[in-house]
Design a protein around this motif. Structure first.
Motif, PDB file in Angstrom:
ATOM      1  N   HIS A 119       0.845  -1.185   0.000  1.00  0.00           N
ATOM      2  CA  HIS A 119       0.000   0.000   0.000  1.00  0.00           C
ATOM      3  C   HIS A 119       0.886   1.242   0.000  1.00  0.00           C
ATOM      4  CE1 HIS A 119      -3.627  -2.388   0.905  1.00  0.00           C
ATOM      5  NE2 HIS A 119      -2.813  -3.100   1.659  1.00  0.00           N
TER       6      HIS A 119
ATOM      7  N   ALA B  90       1.611   4.736   1.524  1.00  0.00           N
ATOM      8  CA  ALA B  90       1.345   5.490   2.761  1.00  0.00           C
ATOM      9  C   ALA B  90       2.544   6.367   3.061  1.00  0.00           C
ATOM     10  CB  ALA B  90       1.070   4.543   3.929  1.00  0.00           C
TER      11      ALA B  90
ATOM     12  N   TYR C 246      -2.857   7.804   2.336  1.00  0.00           N
ATOM     13  CA  TYR C 246      -2.962   6.355   2.336  1.00  0.00           C
ATOM     14  C   TYR C 246      -3.913   5.911   1.235  1.00  0.00           C
ATOM     15  CZ  TYR C 246      -4.064   1.598   3.867  1.00  0.00           C
ATOM     16  OH  TYR C 246      -4.262   0.234   3.911  1.00  0.00           O
TER      17      TYR C 246
ATOM     18  N   ILE D 240       3.665   3.918  10.039  1.00  0.00           N
ATOM     19  CA  ILE D 240       3.349   4.024   8.615  1.00  0.00           C
ATOM     20  C   ILE D 240       3.831   2.792   7.858  1.00  0.00           C
ATOM     21  CG2 ILE D 240       3.784   5.400   6.535  1.00  0.00           C
ATOM     22  CD1 ILE D 240       3.819   7.860   8.242  1.00  0.00           C
TER      23      ILE D 240
ATOM     24  N   LEU E 105       1.168   0.246   7.773  1.00  0.00           N
ATOM     25  CA  LEU E 105       0.166   0.519   6.747  1.00  0.00           C
ATOM     26  C   LEU E 105       0.692   0.150   5.360  1.00  0.00           C
ATOM     27  CD1 LEU E 105      -1.134   3.989   7.991  1.00  0.00           C
ATOM     28  CD2 LEU E 105      -2.256   1.782   8.248  1.00  0.00           C
ATOM     29  N   GLN E 106       1.974   0.412   5.128  1.00  0.00           N
ATOM     30  CA  GLN E 106       2.544   0.081   3.827  1.00  0.00           C
ATOM     31  C   GLN E 106       2.582  -1.432   3.596  1.00  0.00           C
ATOM     32  OE1 GLN E 106       6.337   2.008   4.029  1.00  0.00           O
ATOM     33  NE2 GLN E 106       5.546   4.037   3.468  1.00  0.00           N
TER      34      GLN E 106
ATOM     35  N   SER F  42      -5.040  -1.589   7.995  1.00  0.00           N
ATOM     36  CA  SER F  42      -5.664  -0.758   6.959  1.00  0.00           C
ATOM     37  C   SER F  42      -6.641   0.197   7.618  1.00  0.00           C
ATOM     38  CB  SER F  42      -6.380  -1.632   5.917  1.00  0.00           C
ATOM     39  OG  SER F  42      -7.441  -2.330   6.509  1.00  0.00           O
TER      40      SER F  42
END
Length: 282
Positions: free
Chosen positions: A211, A213, A222, A269, A272-273, A278
């Motif tokens: 993802h 971010a 994001y 972060i 999230l990546q 999420s």
């Protein structure tokens, strides 16, 4: 009958008719006076409040007035109670909103101060190390300029493979300061990636980010959407139920949020990546 008899009979009929008319007029006047006296008597009874034709409707009107007055009083009390409850609700809501805003402001100021303290600590450490390197450089220059200095460095024999640094100490110090500032402004994973790109001696396995971010100027980007402080988000983790939270602080490599029960947590972060967590707008 002759004419005299007819005239006499006509005169008698006229007299009788005039007499009847006079009696009718007298009776009519008498009836008018009696009716007038009755009306005057009823009016006096009404004025005195004794006439039954007046008392019965008056009692009905008074009863209706009492009922409507009672209903109006009850409605007035209910309206006053409703206004009072609405006022108390608005006061309570305003106090709760004020408390929540105070807590959010306190958390924000605390996070900003902690971030400033952390940066100041990093700057202090970098300044200390820079000053030490600068002093070492000055001392080394003095030794080089002193022709009577008994200490002479012997040439160092290095067996390959080896790296030859062609930069001066001041240039190395400047590069080191630039790297320190980049580490303070960028996330740790991005700094490591850039450092590994600068050092091609060791092979590096770059992690694939599922993802997109990143944080920019206090905002979080994001997967094509922007998030700012104070927004309500829904956090989803694999094998767990989604939870709602409010973003309190967005740093360079982490995001702090506040849950409905008042507890605070943070997300990196990098998580999230990698897709471990999420988020989405709630």
């Amino acid at each position: 009958m002759d004419d005299e008899d007819c005239e006499r009979r006509r005169m008698e009929c006229l007299d009788e008719m005039s007499n009847l008319e006079k009696q009718f007029t007298d009776l009519k006047d008498q009836l008018y006076k009696e009716r007038l006296s009755q009306v005057d008597a009823k009016l006096q009874e009404v004025i005195a409040g004794k006439a039954p034709e007046y008392l019965e409707p008056l009692a009905t009107l008074q009863e209706n007035m009492q009922i409507r007055t009672k209903v109006a009083g009850i409605y007035r009390e209910l309206c006053l109670e409703s206004v009072k409850n609405k006022y108390e609700c608005e006061i309570q809501a305003s106090r709760q909103h004020c408390e929540s805003e105070k807590l959010l402001l306190y958390d924000t100021v605390q996070s900003e101060l902690e971030e400033k303290i952390r940066r100041l600590e990093e700057d202090r450490h970098s300044i200390d190390i820079t000053s030490e390197l600068w002093n070492d450089e000055l001392q080394s220059r003095k030794k080089r300029k002193d022709p009577f200095s008994p200490d002479k460095k012997k040439p160092v024999v290095v067996s390959g493979p080896y790296i030859v640094y062609m930069l001066q100490d001041l240039d190395i110090l400047e590069d080191w300061t630039t790297i320190r500032k980049a580490m303070a402004t960028l996330g740790p994973h991005r700094v490591k990636t850039e450092l590994f790109e600068l050092i091609p001696l060791a092979p590096v396995k770059l992690e694939k980010h599922l993802h997109s971010a990143r944080s920019e100027e206090g905002r979080l980007y994001y997967d094509g959407e922007w998030y700012i402080r104070g927004q309500t988000i829904c956090i989803d983790k694999k094998d767990e139920c989604p939870t709602s939270a409010v973003i309190t602080t967005i740093n360079h490599d982490e995001v702090w949020f506040k849950r409905p029960d008042g507890s605070k947590s943070k997300l990196y972060i990098s998580q999230l990546q990698k897709g471990k967590y999420s988020i989405k707008h709630s």
